[in-house]
Design an enzyme around this catalytic site. Structure first.
Site, PDB file in Angstrom:
ATOM      1  NE  ARG A  53     -49.224  -2.484   3.941  1.00  9.60           N
ATOM      2  CZ  ARG A  53     -49.675  -1.309   3.461  1.00  9.60           C
ATOM      3  NH1 ARG A  53     -49.093  -0.185   3.810  1.00  9.60           N
ATOM      4  NH2 ARG A  53     -50.699  -1.268   2.643  1.00  9.60           N
ATOM      5  CE1 TYR A 111     -26.131 -10.244  11.809  1.00  7.67           C
ATOM      6  CE2 TYR A 111     -27.186  -8.895  10.137  1.00  7.67           C
ATOM      7  CZ  TYR A 111     -27.035 -10.105  10.776  1.00  7.67           C
ATOM      8  OH  TYR A 111     -27.775 -11.176  10.374  1.00  7.67           O
ATOM      9  CG  ASP A 185     -27.620  -3.487  15.842  1.00  5.35           C
ATOM     10  OD1 ASP A 185     -28.122  -3.995  16.863  1.00  5.35           O
ATOM     11  OD2 ASP A 185     -27.558  -4.078  14.742  1.00  5.35           O
ATOM     12  CE  LYS A 210     -29.872 -12.409  15.416  1.00  4.92           C
ATOM     13  NZ  LYS A 210     -29.073 -11.304  14.910  1.00  4.92           N
TER      14      LYS A 210
HETATM   15  C1  LIG Z   1     -28.945 -10.595  13.725  1.00  9.98           C
HETATM   16  C2  LIG Z   1     -28.553  -9.190  13.775  1.00  9.98           C
HETATM   17  C3  LIG Z   1     -29.124  -8.261  12.900  1.00  9.98           C
HETATM   18  C4  LIG Z   1     -30.142  -8.649  11.854  1.00  9.98           C
HETATM   19  O1  LIG Z   1     -31.303  -9.100  12.453  1.00  9.98           O
HETATM   20  P1  LIG Z   1     -32.370 -10.107  11.760  1.00  9.98           P
HETATM   21  O2  LIG Z   1     -33.422 -10.237  12.792  1.00  9.98           O
HETATM   22  O3  LIG Z   1     -31.626 -11.380  11.469  1.00  9.98           O
HETATM   23  O4  LIG Z   1     -32.819  -9.454  10.507  1.00  9.98           O
HETATM   24  C5  LIG Z   1     -28.720  -6.943  13.012  1.00  9.98           C
HETATM   25  N1  LIG Z   1     -27.798  -6.559  13.920  1.00  9.98           N
HETATM   26  C6  LIG Z   1     -27.219  -7.434  14.763  1.00  9.98           C
HETATM   27  C7  LIG Z   1     -26.204  -6.950  15.753  1.00  9.98           C
HETATM   28  C8  LIG Z   1     -27.570  -8.774  14.723  1.00  9.98           C
HETATM   29  O5  LIG Z   1     -26.983  -9.643  15.557  1.00  9.98           O
END
Ligand SMILES: *Cc1c(COP(=O)(O)O)cnc(C)c1O
Length: 396
Positions: A53, A111, A185, A210
């Site tokens: 962890r 998001y 992000d 993603k």
């Molecule tokens: C999918 C996504 C998230 C969240 O990510 P997870 O891996 O599903 O927790 C945050 N920001 C953006 C822009 C996303 O497309």
């Protein structure tokens, strides 16, 4: 870099065992040679491994690689912490830098999960968020000057699902001027197309689920910071104590995906631009949101701060509104209806009924996330197949 492999230690087997591919350290803890070494490693966690962890060689190798991508060509030593999801990365960031009484300044078109986290979890804990149009730097400056409790400016560019962009350098400079952190992000563009550290941002988060993975087979995230010491004091501590750590297997899958990131992004960009141009000319389509189109209101921001293309995400609206949108989605055959993005396959989603279902209608509508909007994560397939599918789905 890695301790001796199990085979070498257990069997005295000294044939070549250096793995060519990153191995998965599926172990919860690491043993010490003796108690003195154990004491030393606990006192100075960077001198060795103790517990997965806290740190795991597989996870940390991938984190370092992503930090290097974000800092590529820049004069800084970025540090990254991988997490169990993109949401875990965002939670770790917020837990790492904020305390009760602090405020976040952000945009309404985030998001969906991020908006829900800020309003549903952070606000009741005493960390409030002010939403504004972050493209309006005068307004941002005014808000920061009025309210010293704003400790973090948090943005997305291009944002989900309208692909709206902000002036990243302008925002970062404004935050810094008022003694606040800035974070972005960077999931949609990836470091290949946009390096926020070059524009002065303090922290970057990704849902590596993603594009960084790209194959839709793992959930993970990462927080990257431009200041190594600060990352160790804040993010590593928050990750370790909130337990948002990434599993070595998910990190390993992400690592496999990273190897083809440049190739994939190149194809995502050319396919998305071709699809956007096709949709823009289609008589049934009212509007296409793609930052690479001259018609996109934020094209100038995107052009200035992205390079090599404008990403694989686009959204569009049909003249027939919601009904036409749902009919079109039901006719899709080649592409997949799925609530994720950034995969090699083309994925189609209806934000109002899925990713943004729990975002209040007024926040959605103020930010152009209409009931009739369809989002496409354009894959790397042959573009003729993608266009043919949408053409038949749109009907005559
Ligand atoms: C999918 C996504 C998230 C969240 O990510 P997870 O891996 O599903 O927790 C945050 N920001 C953006 C822009 C996303 O497309």
């Amino acid at each position: 870099m890695y301790p001796d492999s199990f085979v070498v230690k257990e069997r005295g087997d000294n044939r070549t065992t250096e793995p060519h591919v990153l191995p998965i350290y599926a172990t919860s803890s690491f043993s010490f040679e003796n108690i003195d070494q154990g004491i030393e490693i606990f006192k100075n966690p960077e001198s060795g491994h103790t517990y997965s962890r806290y740190a795991n060689p597989t996870v940390d190798t991938v984190a370092r690689k992503i930090a290097d991508l974000e800092a590529f060509g820049l004069d800084l030593q970025a540090e990254a912490v991988m997490t169990s999801s993109g949401m875990a990365a965002i939670s770790t960031l917020l837990l790492g830098v904020l305390k009760a009484g602090d405020k976040v300044l952000s945009q309404g078109n985030l998001y969906g999960g991020t908006t829900e986290l800020l309003l549903g979890i952070l606000r009741p804990l005493g960390v409030d968020t002010i939403f504004t149009d972050l493209r309006d730097l005068n307004r941002v400056d005014e808000l920061l000057a009025q309210d010293p409790a704003i400790r973090l400016v948090y943005c997305e560019s291009p944002a989900n699902p309208t692909l709206a962009c902000v002036d990243i350098a302008g925002l970062a400079a404004c935050a810094r001027h008022h003694g606040a952190w800035s974070a972005i992000d960077n999931t949609f563009p990836t470091p290949l197309l946009q390096q926020p550290f070059a524009h002065g941002v303090d922290f970057i988060v990704h849902s590596t689920t993603k594009y960084l993975n790209g194959h839709g087979n793992s959930i993970a995230g990462v927080v990257v910071g431009r200041d190594r010491e600060l990352m160790r004091k804040t993010m590593w501590r928050a990750m370790k104590l909130a337990g948002t750590n990434c599993s070595p297997f998910e990190a390993w899958l992400t690592h496999n995906g990273l190897k083809t990131l440049a190739l994939r992004m190149e194809r995502h960009c050319t396919n998305a631009l071709a699809l956007a141009e096709f949709l823009e000319k289609h008589p049934a389509v009212a509007r296409v949101n793609y930052p690479g189109l001259l018609s996109h209101p934020d094209h100038a921001f995107a052009k200035r701060q992205m390079r090599g293309g404008f990403g694989g995400m686009l959204s569009f609206e049909l003249k027939g509104g919601l009904d036409a949108g749902l009919t079109c989605m039901n006719r899709i055959r080649f592409c997949a209806l799925a609530p994720t993005l950034g995969d090699v396959d083309t994925l189609i989603l209806h934000p109002a009924s899925s990713s943004h279902l729990n975002v209040a209608r007024e926040i959605r509508e103020q930010n152009g996330i209409t009931d009739g909007m369809i989002r496409v994560s354009v894959g790397i397939e042959n573009i003729a197949d993608i266009i043919a599918d949408l053409e038949q789905a749109l009907g005559k």
